[in-house]
Design a protein around this motif. Structure first.
Motif, PDB file in Angstrom:
ATOM      1  N   GLY A 156       0.853  -1.174   0.000  1.00 50.84           N
ATOM      2  CA  GLY A 156       0.000   0.000   0.000  1.00 50.84           C
ATOM      3  C   GLY A 156       0.896   1.233   0.000  1.00 50.84           C
ATOM      4  O   GLY A 156       1.879   1.297  -0.731  1.00 50.84           O
ATOM      5  N   PRO A 157       0.620   2.188   0.873  1.00 52.02           N
ATOM      6  CA  PRO A 157       1.468   3.383   0.922  1.00 52.02           C
ATOM      7  C   PRO A 157       2.702   3.225   1.816  1.00 52.02           C
ATOM      8  O   PRO A 157       3.519   4.141   1.911  1.00 52.02           O
ATOM      9  CB  PRO A 157       0.522   4.439   1.503  1.00 52.02           C
ATOM     10  CG  PRO A 157      -0.379   3.652   2.412  1.00 52.02           C
ATOM     11  CD  PRO A 157      -0.567   2.313   1.749  1.00 52.02           C
ATOM     12  N   VAL A 158       2.816   2.075   2.466  1.00 47.72           N
ATOM     13  CA  VAL A 158       3.872   1.905   3.463  1.00 47.72           C
ATOM     14  C   VAL A 158       5.151   1.364   2.813  1.00 47.72           C
ATOM     15  O   VAL A 158       5.143   0.272   2.226  1.00 47.72           O
ATOM     16  CB  VAL A 158       3.416   0.937   4.577  1.00 47.72           C
ATOM     17  CG1 VAL A 158       4.516   0.777   5.621  1.00 47.72           C
ATOM     18  CG2 VAL A 158       2.129   1.440   5.213  1.00 47.72           C
ATOM     19  N   PRO A 159       6.275   2.098   2.893  1.00 45.48           N
ATOM     20  CA  PRO A 159       7.536   1.580   2.360  1.00 45.48           C
ATOM     21  C   PRO A 159       8.081   0.472   3.258  1.00 45.48           C
ATOM     22  O   PRO A 159       8.143   0.620   4.474  1.00 45.48           O
ATOM     23  CB  PRO A 159       8.451   2.813   2.361  1.00 45.48           C
ATOM     24  CG  PRO A 159       7.891   3.713   3.412  1.00 45.48           C
ATOM     25  CD  PRO A 159       6.411   3.461   3.435  1.00 45.48           C
ATOM     26  N   ILE A 160       8.461  -0.658   2.634  1.00 44.03           N
ATOM     27  CA  ILE A 160       8.963  -1.806   3.377  1.00 44.03           C
ATOM     28  C   ILE A 160      10.460  -2.007   3.131  1.00 44.03           C
ATOM     29  O   ILE A 160      11.233  -2.231   4.066  1.00 44.03           O
ATOM     30  CB  ILE A 160       8.203  -3.088   2.985  1.00 44.03           C
ATOM     31  CG1 ILE A 160       6.701  -2.910   3.205  1.00 44.03           C
ATOM     32  CG2 ILE A 160       8.722  -4.282   3.780  1.00 44.03           C
ATOM     33  CD1 ILE A 160       6.301  -2.646   4.627  1.00 44.03           C
ATOM     34  N   VAL A 161      10.853  -1.937   1.871  1.00 41.46           N
ATOM     35  CA  VAL A 161      12.244  -2.154   1.469  1.00 41.46           C
ATOM     36  C   VAL A 161      12.618  -1.053   0.496  1.00 41.46           C
ATOM     37  O   VAL A 161      11.798  -0.635  -0.329  1.00 41.46           O
ATOM     38  CB  VAL A 161      12.417  -3.544   0.816  1.00 41.46           C
ATOM     39  CG1 VAL A 161      13.790  -3.684   0.201  1.00 41.46           C
ATOM     40  CG2 VAL A 161      12.179  -4.654   1.827  1.00 41.46           C
ATOM     41  N   ALA A 162      13.877  -0.583   0.558  1.00 40.22           N
ATOM     42  CA  ALA A 162      14.296   0.510  -0.318  1.00 40.22           C
ATOM     43  C   ALA A 162      15.681   0.257  -0.904  1.00 40.22           C
ATOM     44  O   ALA A 162      16.616  -0.088  -0.174  1.00 40.22           O
ATOM     45  CB  ALA A 162      14.298   1.835   0.448  1.00 40.22           C
ATOM     46  N   ASP A 163      15.776   0.385  -2.220  1.00 35.02           N
ATOM     47  CA  ASP A 163      17.060   0.457  -2.944  1.00 35.02           C
ATOM     48  C   ASP A 163      17.992  -0.709  -2.634  1.00 35.02           C
ATOM     49  O   ASP A 163      19.177  -0.515  -2.345  1.00 35.02           O
ATOM     50  CB  ASP A 163      17.772   1.773  -2.616  1.00 35.02           C
ATOM     51  CG  ASP A 163      16.904   2.989  -2.894  1.00 35.02           C
ATOM     52  OD1 ASP A 163      16.148   2.942  -3.874  1.00 35.02           O
ATOM     53  OD2 ASP A 163      16.976   3.957  -2.124  1.00 35.02           O
ATOM     54  N   CYS A 164      17.470  -1.924  -2.706  1.00 31.87           N
ATOM     55  CA  CYS A 164      18.262  -3.103  -2.351  1.00 31.87           C
ATOM     56  C   CYS A 164      18.954  -3.719  -3.565  1.00 31.87           C
ATOM     57  O   CYS A 164      18.327  -3.976  -4.598  1.00 31.87           O
ATOM     58  CB  CYS A 164      17.372  -4.156  -1.691  1.00 31.87           C
ATOM     59  SG  CYS A 164      16.866  -3.709  -0.019  1.00 31.87           S
ATOM     60  N   ASP A 165      20.251  -3.959  -3.433  1.00 27.80           N
ATOM     61  CA  ASP A 165      21.035  -4.692  -4.425  1.00 27.80           C
ATOM     62  C   ASP A 165      21.475  -6.010  -3.800  1.00 27.80           C
ATOM     63  O   ASP A 165      21.979  -6.036  -2.663  1.00 27.80           O
ATOM     64  CB  ASP A 165      22.279  -3.910  -4.839  1.00 27.80           C
ATOM     65  CG  ASP A 165      21.940  -2.669  -5.643  1.00 27.80           C
ATOM     66  OD1 ASP A 165      20.827  -2.607  -6.197  1.00 27.80           O
ATOM     67  OD2 ASP A 165      22.790  -1.767  -5.707  1.00 27.80           O
ATOM     68  N   LEU A 166      21.308  -7.109  -4.552  1.00 29.27           N
ATOM     69  CA  LEU A 166      21.627  -8.437  -4.019  1.00 29.27           C
ATOM     70  C   LEU A 166      21.888  -9.375  -5.186  1.00 29.27           C
ATOM     71  O   LEU A 166      21.189  -9.302  -6.205  1.00 29.27           O
ATOM     72  CB  LEU A 166      20.462  -8.937  -3.159  1.00 29.27           C
ATOM     73  CG  LEU A 166      20.526 -10.301  -2.485  1.00 29.27           C
ATOM     74  CD1 LEU A 166      19.667 -10.296  -1.218  1.00 29.27           C
ATOM     75  CD2 LEU A 166      20.039 -11.410  -3.414  1.00 29.27           C
ATOM     76  N   THR A 167      22.874 -10.250  -5.040  1.00 26.89           N
ATOM     77  CA  THR A 167      23.143 -11.255  -6.069  1.00 26.89           C
ATOM     78  C   THR A 167      23.378 -12.612  -5.430  1.00 26.89           C
ATOM     79  O   THR A 167      23.875 -12.716  -4.302  1.00 26.89           O
ATOM     80  CB  THR A 167      24.378 -10.900  -6.919  1.00 26.89           C
ATOM     81  OG1 THR A 167      25.526 -10.823  -6.068  1.00 26.89           O
ATOM     82  CG2 THR A 167      24.195  -9.591  -7.644  1.00 26.89           C
ATOM     83  N   VAL A 168      23.001 -13.661  -6.161  1.00 24.38           N
ATOM     84  CA  VAL A 168      23.322 -15.041  -5.812  1.00 24.38           C
ATOM     85  C   VAL A 168      23.837 -15.699  -7.085  1.00 24.38           C
ATOM     86  O   VAL A 168      23.134 -15.737  -8.098  1.00 24.38           O
ATOM     87  CB  VAL A 168      22.095 -15.818  -5.294  1.00 24.38           C
ATOM     88  CG1 VAL A 168      22.496 -17.239  -4.921  1.00 24.38           C
ATOM     89  CG2 VAL A 168      21.463 -15.110  -4.096  1.00 24.38           C
ATOM     90  N   ASP A 169      25.056 -16.199  -7.043  1.00 25.22           N
ATOM     91  CA  ASP A 169      25.645 -16.845  -8.208  1.00 25.22           C
ATOM     92  C   ASP A 169      25.380 -18.348  -8.188  1.00 25.22           C
ATOM     93  O   ASP A 169      24.989 -18.912  -7.158  1.00 25.22           O
ATOM     94  CB  ASP A 169      27.146 -16.572  -8.275  1.00 25.22           C
ATOM     95  CG  ASP A 169      27.447 -15.139  -8.674  1.00 25.22           C
ATOM     96  OD1 ASP A 169      26.748 -14.620  -9.574  1.00 25.22           O
ATOM     97  OD2 ASP A 169      28.356 -14.534  -8.076  1.00 25.22           O
ATOM     98  N   ASP A 170      25.621 -18.988  -9.311  1.00 25.85           N
ATOM     99  CA  ASP A 170      25.365 -20.414  -9.457  1.00 25.85           C
ATOM    100  C   ASP A 170      26.109 -21.206  -8.377  1.00 25.85           C
ATOM    101  O   ASP A 170      27.322 -21.048  -8.207  1.00 25.85           O
ATOM    102  CB  ASP A 170      25.824 -20.870 -10.850  1.00 25.85           C
ATOM    103  CG  ASP A 170      25.397 -22.289 -11.162  1.00 25.85           C
ATOM    104  OD1 ASP A 170      24.302 -22.690 -10.725  1.00 25.85           O
ATOM    105  OD2 ASP A 170      26.157 -23.006 -11.835  1.00 25.85           O
ATOM    106  N   GLY A 171      25.390 -22.035  -7.644  1.00 29.95           N
ATOM    107  CA  GLY A 171      25.984 -22.879  -6.617  1.00 29.95           C
ATOM    108  C   GLY A 171      26.313 -22.180  -5.319  1.00 29.95           C
ATOM    109  O   GLY A 171      26.809 -22.814  -4.382  1.00 29.95           O
TER     110      GLY A 171
END
Length: 266
Positions: free
Chosen positions: A13-28
């Motif tokens: 809704g109008p409520v911010p929960i998460v902001a500007d997140c960068d994340l990676t998971v590589d193979d294995g």
């Protein structure tokens, strides 16, 4: 299978929960997502399989934006083991695991011999072959979690998404489950609340605090005493595990002084 999140923001809704997140998971790679309750871990995880659409940013599975993929194609690439994810009906173990074949079947198509082989291998991998005909309601919490992992294995997706898989499990069941996940060798993103389990079973960690990722990297670097004090509100001491030689965290409330300061031995 590579998972990549770039500048992802989530609102309910109008409520911010998460902001500007960068994340990676590589193979294995086994990657952990940790943070205090309410920091947005589950919400961020849910954006990957589009249970929630991100307010901003992009999420890619094997280079393809998830917004361009059907739910069937997402399920072929990523399998989820959610919290308290038990079927509404009391299916047998084999029936639950067979649900993992859904993304590979056409509408109303029955499982084939190949599907049966895949289901059998998944049950064997979690050591539940003899439980095929047992009802889910007759199993312990740890056994039910292993069934749900087997369902994810039967899905044959190269990425596993685990949302606090050790929640409500005793110590033995929790360790056994994470040992199983580690031995699978699949790319894994795992939300965990136990920092020692995260440090033991993950190659890298991301720390989510007040909706933002504030640190990422190897556990021993990320879980510094300063960060743990700031994010989790506890005093943390780094120790060496006497058996594994890995990182072991000892916690105490922030207001408790070290033993040496209290006059140890007096």
């Amino acid at each position: 299978m590579r998972l990549s999140l770039h500048d992802v923001s989530v609102r309910l809704g109008p409520v911010p929960i998460v902001a500007d997140c960068d994340l990676t998971v590589d193979d294995g790679e086994r990657v952990g997502l940790v943070g205090p309750n309410g920091s947005g871990k589950t919400s961020l995880l849910r954006t990957i399989y589009r249970a929630i659409d991100p307010f901003a940013g992009s999420i890619a599975l094997a280079g393809d934006d998830v917004r361009t993929l059907s739910q069937r194609e997402i399920a072929r690439r990523a399998a989820l083991v959610a919290q308290d994810n038990n079927p509404d009906f009391d299916f047998t173990v084999e029936e639950v695991v067979a649900m993992g074949r859904g993304p590979w079947l056409r509408a109303f198509e029955a499982t084939s011999g190949r599907d049966g082989d895949t289901i059998g291998r998944a049950l064997e991998r979690v050591r539940l072959t003899d439980y095929r005909t047992r009802r889910l309601s007759t199993l312990s919490g740890g056994e039910r979690q292993r069934v749900l992992v087997a369902r994810a294995l039967a899905q044959e997706s190269p990425l596993l998404l685990l949302d606090e898989p050790t929640n409500h499990l005793d110590v033995h069941a929790g360790l056994e489950l994470l040992e199983l996940v580690r031995d699978l060798g699949r790319a894994t993103l795992c939300v965990l609340h136990d920092l020692n389990l995260a440090a033991t079973y993950c190659d890298r960690l991301y720390v989510l605090h007040r909706g933002r990722i504030v640190a990422g990297g190897p556990p021993a670097e990320v879980l510094s005493p300063e960060l743990v004090r700031t994010v989790f509100g506890v005093t943390c001491t780094h120790l060496t595990h006497p058996t594994t030689g890995g990182l072991l965290l000892a916690f105490s409330p922030r207001h408790v002084a070290p033993v040496s300061a209290l006059g140890r031995g007096r």
